[in-house]
Design a protein around this motif. Structure first.
Motif, mmCIF file in Angstrom:
data_model
loop_
_atom_site.group_PDB
_atom_site.id
_atom_site.type_symbol
_atom_site.label_atom_id
_atom_site.label_comp_id
_atom_site.label_asym_id
_atom_site.label_seq_id
_atom_site.Cartn_x
_atom_site.Cartn_y
_atom_site.Cartn_z
ATOM 1 N N MET A 121 0.918 -1.283 0.087
ATOM 2 C CA MET A 121 0.053 -0.078 -0.108
ATOM 3 C C MET A 121 0.953 1.216 0.040
ATOM 4 O O MET A 121 0.372 2.289 0.132
ATOM 5 N N ALA A 122 1.915 1.304 -0.246
ATOM 6 C CA ALA A 122 3.152 2.299 -0.303
ATOM 7 C C ALA A 122 2.508 3.356 -1.245
ATOM 8 O O ALA A 122 2.011 2.867 -2.365
ATOM 9 N N PRO A 123 2.730 4.599 -0.806
ATOM 10 C CA PRO A 123 2.205 5.785 -1.804
ATOM 11 C C PRO A 123 2.722 5.639 -3.285
ATOM 12 O O PRO A 123 1.848 6.018 -4.188
ATOM 13 N N VAL A 124 4.056 5.127 -3.376
ATOM 14 C CA VAL A 124 4.253 5.047 -4.939
ATOM 15 C C VAL A 124 3.429 4.256 -5.943
ATOM 16 O O VAL A 124 3.463 4.466 -7.015
ATOM 17 N N VAL A 125 2.598 3.424 -5.213
ATOM 18 C CA VAL A 125 1.709 2.399 -5.944
ATOM 19 C C VAL A 125 0.382 2.831 -6.355
ATOM 20 O O VAL A 125 0.185 3.018 -7.559
ATOM 21 N N PHE A 126 -0.192 3.451 -5.346
ATOM 22 C CA PHE A 126 -1.742 3.748 -5.719
ATOM 23 C C PHE A 126 -2.121 4.956 -5.245
ATOM 24 O O PHE A 126 -3.213 5.678 -5.408
ATOM 25 N N ALA A 127 -1.307 5.981 -4.774
ATOM 26 C CA ALA A 127 -1.186 7.442 -4.404
ATOM 27 C C ALA A 127 -1.761 8.453 -5.596
ATOM 28 O O ALA A 127 -1.159 8.462 -6.502
ATOM 29 N N ASN A 128 -2.517 9.355 -5.419
ATOM 30 C CA ASN A 128 -2.771 10.339 -6.436
ATOM 31 C C ASN A 128 -1.865 11.441 -6.234
ATOM 32 O O ASN A 128 -1.064 11.092 -5.447
ATOM 33 N N ALA A 129 -2.063 12.582 -6.933
ATOM 34 C CA ALA A 129 -0.986 13.514 -6.980
ATOM 35 C C ALA A 129 -1.068 14.317 -5.422
ATOM 36 O O ALA A 129 -0.053 14.875 -5.120
ATOM 37 N N GLN A 130 -2.139 14.132 -4.797
ATOM 38 C CA GLN A 130 -2.147 14.687 -3.353
ATOM 39 C C GLN A 130 -1.512 13.911 -2.218
ATOM 40 O O GLN A 130 -1.972 14.233 -1.204
ATOM 41 N N GLY A 131 -1.301 12.776 -2.874
ATOM 42 C CA GLY A 131 -0.718 11.578 -1.834
ATOM 43 C C GLY A 131 -1.874 10.748 -1.234
ATOM 44 O O GLY A 131 -1.315 10.031 -0.300
ATOM 45 N N GLN A 132 -3.188 11.067 -1.718
ATOM 46 C CA GLN A 132 -4.265 10.059 -0.969
ATOM 47 C C GLN A 132 -4.121 8.756 -1.809
ATOM 48 O O GLN A 132 -3.812 8.569 -2.952
ATOM 49 N N ASN A 133 -4.535 7.784 -0.815
ATOM 50 C CA ASN A 133 -4.391 6.379 -1.112
ATOM 51 C C ASN A 133 -5.905 6.456 -2.161
ATOM 52 O O ASN A 133 -6.886 7.004 -1.893
ATOM 53 N N THR A 134 -5.785 5.464 -3.072
ATOM 54 C CA THR A 134 -7.187 5.187 -3.796
ATOM 55 C C THR A 134 -7.534 3.512 -3.973
ATOM 56 O O THR A 134 -8.247 3.278 -4.900
ATOM 57 N N VAL A 135 -7.148 2.786 -3.248
ATOM 58 C CA VAL A 135 -7.147 1.418 -3.137
ATOM 59 C C VAL A 135 -7.772 0.831 -1.841
ATOM 60 O O VAL A 135 -7.365 1.333 -0.770
ATOM 61 N N VAL A 136 -8.485 -0.389 -1.861
ATOM 62 C CA VAL A 136 -8.603 -1.108 -0.733
ATOM 63 C C VAL A 136 -8.459 -2.415 -1.135
ATOM 64 O O VAL A 136 -8.636 -2.949 -1.909
ATOM 65 N N ASP A 178 16.090 -6.155 -14.999
ATOM 66 C CA ASP A 178 14.826 -5.300 -15.047
ATOM 67 C C ASP A 178 14.542 -4.853 -16.172
ATOM 68 O O ASP A 178 15.370 -4.536 -17.075
ATOM 69 N N VAL A 179 13.384 -4.211 -16.357
ATOM 70 C CA VAL A 179 12.862 -3.739 -17.558
ATOM 71 C C VAL A 179 13.573 -2.244 -17.738
ATOM 72 O O VAL A 179 14.071 -2.201 -18.962
ATOM 73 N N LEU A 180 13.582 -1.569 -16.853
ATOM 74 C CA LEU A 180 14.370 -0.063 -16.719
ATOM 75 C C LEU A 180 15.396 -0.195 -15.694
ATOM 76 O O LEU A 180 15.419 -1.092 -14.637
ATOM 77 N N MET A 181 16.492 0.409 -15.811
ATOM 78 C CA MET A 181 17.650 0.487 -14.965
ATOM 79 C C MET A 181 17.522 1.880 -14.032
ATOM 80 O O MET A 181 16.853 2.921 -14.371
ATOM 81 N N PRO A 182 17.829 1.704 -12.596
ATOM 82 C CA PRO A 182 18.534 0.664 -12.146
ATOM 83 C C PRO A 182 17.770 -0.568 -11.672
ATOM 84 O O PRO A 182 16.510 -0.348 -11.615
ATOM 85 N N PRO A 183 18.096 -1.980 -11.692
ATOM 86 C CA PRO A 183 17.271 -2.948 -11.453
ATOM 87 C C PRO A 183 16.495 -2.693 -10.128
ATOM 88 O O PRO A 183 17.302 -2.422 -8.990
ATOM 89 N N TYR A 184 15.376 -3.171 -10.129
ATOM 90 C CA TYR A 184 14.407 -2.911 -8.895
ATOM 91 C C TYR A 184 14.137 -1.878 -8.421
ATOM 92 O O TYR A 184 13.266 -1.746 -7.510
ATOM 93 N N GLU A 185 14.476 -0.699 -9.134
ATOM 94 C CA GLU A 185 14.149 0.812 -8.671
ATOM 95 C C GLU A 185 12.626 0.931 -9.130
ATOM 96 O O GLU A 185 12.372 0.754 -10.226
ATOM 97 N N ARG A 186 11.842 1.699 -8.255
ATOM 98 C CA ARG A 186 10.653 2.114 -8.570
ATOM 99 C C ARG A 186 10.290 3.327 -8.062
ATOM 100 O O ARG A 186 9.350 3.997 -8.391
ATOM 101 N N ASP A 187 11.315 4.118 -7.701
ATOM 102 C CA ASP A 187 11.071 5.630 -7.637
ATOM 103 C C ASP A 187 11.343 6.302 -9.037
ATOM 104 O O ASP A 187 12.465 6.439 -9.307
#
Length: 428
Positions: free
Chosen positions: A116-131, A199-208
């Motif tokens: 549930m980390a913000p990088v995954v489901f948060a909107n531009a305001q940092g609000q979560n959008t999933v359950v 990984d698909v993009l470099m660096p490996p495993y990075e999602r930031d």
């Protein structure tokens, strides 16, 4: 006076009818989803809650192949066709601005923090959008009647050796089978790539996204590890023949069918297929299936896992009263221990409320394995990227590796190099 009285009575009747109609609408929730064991089990909790609260649950199934396209069209047109929809990390950022924030659903505090980390489901305001609906990740399944735990391949090279031995002994047609086509990359391409520090993009495993942008949205297509991965599958198909010839076009269902028919010794599939693989009514190998960590490539020594959720979301465009009712339903689902235990037993997917996990693990060896190898693992990777262009990047990746593995082996490096700028361009 009589005419006035009649008019008032008619007006009152019309208002009551209108109010009744509005009430009927609010007491109905429409669920947009893709039929699958975990979604069916989650919706069963919705239906139980609806029966208790006088709310009709209307199920609107959609095909997996067109789900994202269809839901995106519905969301961007401000349609009120659905009140709750299946939501996935693959398209979390694609839809974030079109979904109702769910931070006010208190039971979300029991959800897995990694997923549930913000990088995954948060909107531009940092609000979560999933359950969350439940944890979804794949594991390495193997035939326990053919391979002892100590004989399970620990490396990709051993996967070839063990597979060929089982085939030579006439015990299986294939060593390994797994989905490989677009939207099924996880079950062959992705896990073997991650298992080789790639990984698909470099660096490996990075999602930031900021760090990926700083690296220039560089694709991993020309990295030695990616060429190794493509050559591994080319050899598996053409030289060693441990996988079906047509596997580059297989989706998850085709691969699972081969495994459940008893024709393959190994597969990678979402853990939620555990119960189906062991269901005598659906599988010829029921009771003969176990799971282990992924075999590793030459560039990695530590085990790894990936861990994400499937979830539910509420379209921002629906009426406030419908949002309120949908949130009440999702809150109840998160707290429904009986329903979540049924979800676990029906699917093998850890349920959304993490406080139930220790109780399940204490009674079920498979859940204990999942906690040790995935849920509690410090070596995890997220199964997707979290920017709106990810579906286009995924397609560019899959088109490239499919072309590489279905062409000539000596052309693999060239094909990957030609696809590299396409992957990077899609990301930008």
């Amino acid at each position: 006076m009589r005419r006035l009285t009649k008019w008032l009575m008619a007006a009152t009747t019309a208002l009551v009818a209108a109010a009744g109609s509005a009430t009927a609408q609010v007491n109905e929730l429409r669920i947009g989803y893709q039929p699958s064991p975990i979604q069916d089990a989650s919706i069963a909790m919705f239906e139980a809650w609806g029966a208790r609260n006088g709310v009709k649950i209307v199920k609107v199934p959609n095909s997996y192949g067109v789900y994202v396209e269809k839901m995106t069209a519905s969301l961007t047109s401000n349609s009120d066709q659905y009140d709750v929809i299946w939501h996935n990390d693959d398209w979390g950022q694609t839809w974030a601005h079109l979904l109702e924030p769910t931070d006010d659903i208190d039971a979300n505090k029991y959800a897995d923090k990694w997923s549930m980390a913000p990088v995954v489901f948060a909107n531009a305001q940092g609000q979560n959008t999933v359950v969350p609906m439940g944890q979804t990740f794949s594991v390495f399944f193997y035939r326990s009647d053919l391979v002892k735990p100590e004989e399970v391949p620990k490396t990709l090279a051993e996967l070839v050796t063990v597979s060929k031995a089982l085939q030579a002994a006439g015990k299986v047609k294939f060593g390994y089978v797994g989905g490989m086509s677009m939207n099924n990359s996880w079950f062959s391409w992705f896990w073997s790539m991650w298992a080789n520090n790639c990984d698909v993009l470099m660096p490996p495993y990075e999602r930031d996204n900021k760090k990926i942008a700083e690296a220039g949205w560089k694709s991993g297509m020309t990295e030695p590890c990616m060429q190794q991965t493509a050559e591994y599958w080319w050899d598996a198909i053409n030289t060693h023949k441990i996988v079906p010839r047509g596997m580059p076009a297989y989706d998850r269902n085709e691969a699972n069918a081969v495994f459940m028919s008893g024709d393959a010794a190994f597969t990678v599939a979402d853990s939620l297929w555990w119960s189906t693989f062991n269901d005598p009514a659906k599988s010829k190998i029921a009771g003969k299936v176990a799971a282990a960590s992924f075999p590793l490539g030459p560039n990695r020594t530590r085990p790894f896992a990936w861990d994400d959720i499937w979830g539910w979301a509420i379209p921002k465009s629906i009426a406030p009263e419908r949002k309120k009712l949908a949130k009440q339903m999702l809150q109840a689902m998160m707290l429904d221990e009986e329903g979540q235990m049924k979800l676990w037993k029906a699917t093998g997917a850890p349920p959304p409320n993490t406080t139930f996990w220790p109780k399940i693990a204490a009674a079920d060896p498979f859940m204990k394995l999942l906690k040790e190898s995935v849920l509690d693992s410090p070596d995890k990777v997220r199964g997707a990227y979290y920017f709106p262009q990810w579906p286009a990047v995924h397609k560019a990746f899959n088109d490239t590796v499919t072309k590489a593995v279905t062409g000539k082996r000596e052309d693999i490096a060239k094909v990957l190099a030609e696809g590299a700028p396409l992957v990077s361009k899609a990301a930008q």
